[in-house]
Design a protein around this motif. Structure first.
Motif, PDB file in Angstrom:
ATOM      1  N   LYS A   1       0.855  -1.199   0.000  1.00  0.00           N
ATOM      2  CA  LYS A   1       0.000   0.000   0.000  1.00  0.00           C
ATOM      3  C   LYS A   1       0.890   1.249   0.000  1.00  0.00           C
ATOM      4  O   LYS A   1       1.696   1.456   0.894  1.00  0.00           O
ATOM      5  CB  LYS A   1      -0.896   0.008   1.236  1.00  0.00           C
ATOM      6  CG  LYS A   1      -1.802   1.236   1.310  1.00  0.00           C
ATOM      7  CD  LYS A   1      -2.680   1.195   2.558  1.00  0.00           C
ATOM      8  CE  LYS A   1      -3.435   2.469   2.783  1.00  0.00           C
ATOM      9  NZ  LYS A   1      -4.640   2.595   2.021  1.00  0.00           N
ATOM     10  N   PRO A   2       0.731   2.114  -1.020  1.00  0.00           N
ATOM     11  CA  PRO A   2       1.546   3.333  -1.063  1.00  0.00           C
ATOM     12  C   PRO A   2       0.987   4.408  -0.118  1.00  0.00           C
ATOM     13  O   PRO A   2      -0.223   4.493   0.100  1.00  0.00           O
ATOM     14  CB  PRO A   2       1.435   3.778  -2.522  1.00  0.00           C
ATOM     15  CG  PRO A   2       0.117   3.245  -2.972  1.00  0.00           C
ATOM     16  CD  PRO A   2      -0.120   1.977  -2.198  1.00  0.00           C
ATOM     17  N   PHE A   3       1.894   5.213   0.436  1.00  0.00           N
ATOM     18  CA  PHE A   3       1.478   6.316   1.303  1.00  0.00           C
ATOM     19  C   PHE A   3       2.587   7.359   1.373  1.00  0.00           C
ATOM     20  O   PHE A   3       3.744   7.078   1.054  1.00  0.00           O
ATOM     21  CB  PHE A   3       1.107   5.808   2.705  1.00  0.00           C
ATOM     22  CG  PHE A   3       2.258   5.231   3.484  1.00  0.00           C
ATOM     23  CD1 PHE A   3       2.944   5.997   4.415  1.00  0.00           C
ATOM     24  CD2 PHE A   3       2.660   3.913   3.294  1.00  0.00           C
ATOM     25  CE1 PHE A   3       3.998   5.465   5.138  1.00  0.00           C
ATOM     26  CE2 PHE A   3       3.712   3.376   4.009  1.00  0.00           C
ATOM     27  CZ  PHE A   3       4.382   4.161   4.933  1.00  0.00           C
TER      28      PHE A   3
ATOM     29  N   GLY B   1      -9.767   3.663  -0.058  1.00  0.00           N
ATOM     30  CA  GLY B   1      -9.431   2.756  -1.141  1.00  0.00           C
ATOM     31  C   GLY B   1     -10.361   3.024  -2.307  1.00  0.00           C
ATOM     32  O   GLY B   1     -11.516   3.396  -2.107  1.00  0.00           O
ATOM     33  N   LEU B   2      -9.881   2.828  -3.501  1.00  0.00           N
ATOM     34  CA  LEU B   2     -10.639   3.126  -4.705  1.00  0.00           C
ATOM     35  C   LEU B   2     -10.304   2.095  -5.764  1.00  0.00           C
ATOM     36  O   LEU B   2      -9.142   1.718  -5.929  1.00  0.00           O
ATOM     37  CB  LEU B   2     -10.266   4.528  -5.206  1.00  0.00           C
ATOM     38  CG  LEU B   2     -10.928   5.065  -6.460  1.00  0.00           C
ATOM     39  CD1 LEU B   2     -12.424   5.262  -6.242  1.00  0.00           C
ATOM     40  CD2 LEU B   2     -10.286   6.390  -6.861  1.00  0.00           C
ATOM     41  N   ASP B   3     -11.332   1.619  -6.476  1.00  0.00           N
ATOM     42  CA  ASP B   3     -11.079   0.708  -7.586  1.00  0.00           C
ATOM     43  C   ASP B   3     -12.003   1.026  -8.745  1.00  0.00           C
ATOM     44  O   ASP B   3     -13.156   1.415  -8.552  1.00  0.00           O
ATOM     45  CB  ASP B   3     -11.250  -0.751  -7.176  1.00  0.00           C
ATOM     46  CG  ASP B   3     -10.721  -1.688  -8.254  1.00  0.00           C
ATOM     47  OD1 ASP B   3      -9.576  -1.499  -8.715  1.00  0.00           O
ATOM     48  OD2 ASP B   3     -11.454  -2.601  -8.671  1.00  0.00           O
ATOM     49  N   LEU B   4     -11.481   0.845  -9.943  1.00  0.00           N
ATOM     50  CA  LEU B   4     -12.177   1.088 -11.201  1.00  0.00           C
ATOM     51  C   LEU B   4     -11.920  -0.112 -12.107  1.00  0.00           C
ATOM     52  O   LEU B   4     -10.775  -0.552 -12.238  1.00  0.00           O
ATOM     53  CB  LEU B   4     -11.630   2.366 -11.852  1.00  0.00           C
ATOM     54  CG  LEU B   4     -12.032   2.665 -13.289  1.00  0.00           C
ATOM     55  CD1 LEU B   4     -13.500   3.065 -13.359  1.00  0.00           C
ATOM     56  CD2 LEU B   4     -11.155   3.791 -13.842  1.00  0.00           C
ATOM     57  N   GLN B   5     -12.979  -0.652 -12.696  1.00  0.00           N
ATOM     58  CA  GLN B   5     -12.833  -1.786 -13.609  1.00  0.00           C
ATOM     59  C   GLN B   5     -13.734  -1.592 -14.809  1.00  0.00           C
ATOM     60  O   GLN B   5     -14.884  -1.166 -14.664  1.00  0.00           O
ATOM     61  CB  GLN B   5     -13.228  -3.095 -12.916  1.00  0.00           C
ATOM     62  CG  GLN B   5     -12.353  -3.493 -11.764  1.00  0.00           C
ATOM     63  CD  GLN B   5     -10.976  -3.942 -12.192  1.00  0.00           C
ATOM     64  OE1 GLN B   5     -10.804  -4.600 -13.218  1.00  0.00           O
ATOM     65  NE2 GLN B   5      -9.977  -3.574 -11.414  1.00  0.00           N
TER      66      GLN B   5
ATOM     67  N   LYS C   1      -7.491  -2.005  -0.728  1.00  0.00           N
ATOM     68  CA  LYS C   1      -6.650  -0.815  -0.827  1.00  0.00           C
ATOM     69  C   LYS C   1      -6.810   0.066   0.408  1.00  0.00           C
ATOM     70  O   LYS C   1      -5.847   0.681   0.864  1.00  0.00           O
ATOM     71  CB  LYS C   1      -6.994  -0.025  -2.092  1.00  0.00           C
ATOM     72  CG  LYS C   1      -6.557  -0.730  -3.361  1.00  0.00           C
ATOM     73  CD  LYS C   1      -6.965   0.072  -4.583  1.00  0.00           C
ATOM     74  CE  LYS C   1      -6.526  -0.583  -5.868  1.00  0.00           C
ATOM     75  NZ  LYS C   1      -6.860   0.245  -7.039  1.00  0.00           N
ATOM     76  N   CYS C   2      -8.004   0.134   0.965  1.00  0.00           N
ATOM     77  CA  CYS C   2      -8.243   0.932   2.166  1.00  0.00           C
ATOM     78  C   CYS C   2      -7.512   0.337   3.370  1.00  0.00           C
ATOM     79  O   CYS C   2      -6.880   1.049   4.131  1.00  0.00           O
ATOM     80  CB  CYS C   2      -9.745   1.023   2.439  1.00  0.00           C
ATOM     81  SG  CYS C   2     -10.180   2.067   3.842  1.00  0.00           S
ATOM     82  N   THR C   3      -7.611  -0.973   3.530  1.00  0.00           N
ATOM     83  CA  THR C   3      -7.016  -1.635   4.693  1.00  0.00           C
ATOM     84  C   THR C   3      -5.529  -1.919   4.510  1.00  0.00           C
ATOM     85  O   THR C   3      -4.813  -2.104   5.485  1.00  0.00           O
ATOM     86  CB  THR C   3      -7.714  -2.967   4.997  1.00  0.00           C
ATOM     87  OG1 THR C   3      -7.534  -3.858   3.888  1.00  0.00           O
ATOM     88  CG2 THR C   3      -9.189  -2.763   5.284  1.00  0.00           C
TER      89      THR C   3
END
Length: 185
Positions: free
Chosen positions: A50-52, A79-83, A126-128
């Motif tokens: 996870k980047p930060f 967290g965010l996701d796009l498909q 992605k959030c966790t």
């Protein structure tokens, strides 16, 4: 309140997309009146990837599909996701990776239902900061409804469906129930 910044066009992948992350974070900080040196801030990764920002208390999550890139920025984990909704062996994938409730949702709603679940699971991961194949709560209930909130290890996580286009599915996950605003990057 988190913001999602959308960029359409060509962009670099991997580590080379850091300028877009920094620009989104700078726009967020400017709008919120936060004086953070985001253009100089180091971006590092946790052990699970996870980047930060190393020294700035802003959270971000990046996703892309085709020529569309989205970056969520806020002050709490997100967290965010796009498909892109495209043909796949969704029944086999849901049987392998989804909970029984999620797999039943997919059985009812087909390919589109598969992507409804997939983007929520990715956004949650992605959030966790945990891996996709780790222990995760179901994002659908026993009545085949998508959940707006899940709890893991005593912490609530909230989902927001992001409407982009009919052929795209997107979802955000955050540790607080919040309004998400969209911006152009």
């Amino acid at each position: 309140m988190s913001h999602i910044y959308i960029y359409e066009g060509s962009f670099e992948r991997g580590e080379k997309n850091r300028p877009l992350i920094r620009r989104a974070a700078a726009l967020y900080a400017q709008e919120k009146g936060l004086d953070y040196p985001v253009y100089e801030a180091e971006i590092i990764r946790t052990e699970k990837g996870k980047p930060f920002f190393a020294d700035i208390p802003l959270e971000f999550s990046l996703t892309h599909s085709g020529q569309l890139l989205m970056c969520m920025v806020g002050e709490t984990p997100c967290g965010l996701d796009l498909q892109e909704v495209k043909p796949c062996d969704f029944e086999k994938l849901s049987a392998r990776f989804f909970t029984p409730e999620e797999a039943h949702y997919v059985k009812l709603w087909g390919e589109e239902g598969f992507f409804d679940i997939w983007v929520r699971k990715e956004a949650f991961c992605k959030c966790t900061g945990q891996g996709f194949f780790s222990d995760m709560p179901s994002v659908a209930d026993e009545n085949s409804r998508l959940l707006k909130k899940v709890n893991q290890q005593g912490r609530d996580y909230f989902f927001t469906e992001i409407q982009i286009a009919p052929e795209l599915k997107a979802a955000a996950c955050a540790t607080c129930e919040e309004q998400i605003e969209m911006r152009l990057l």
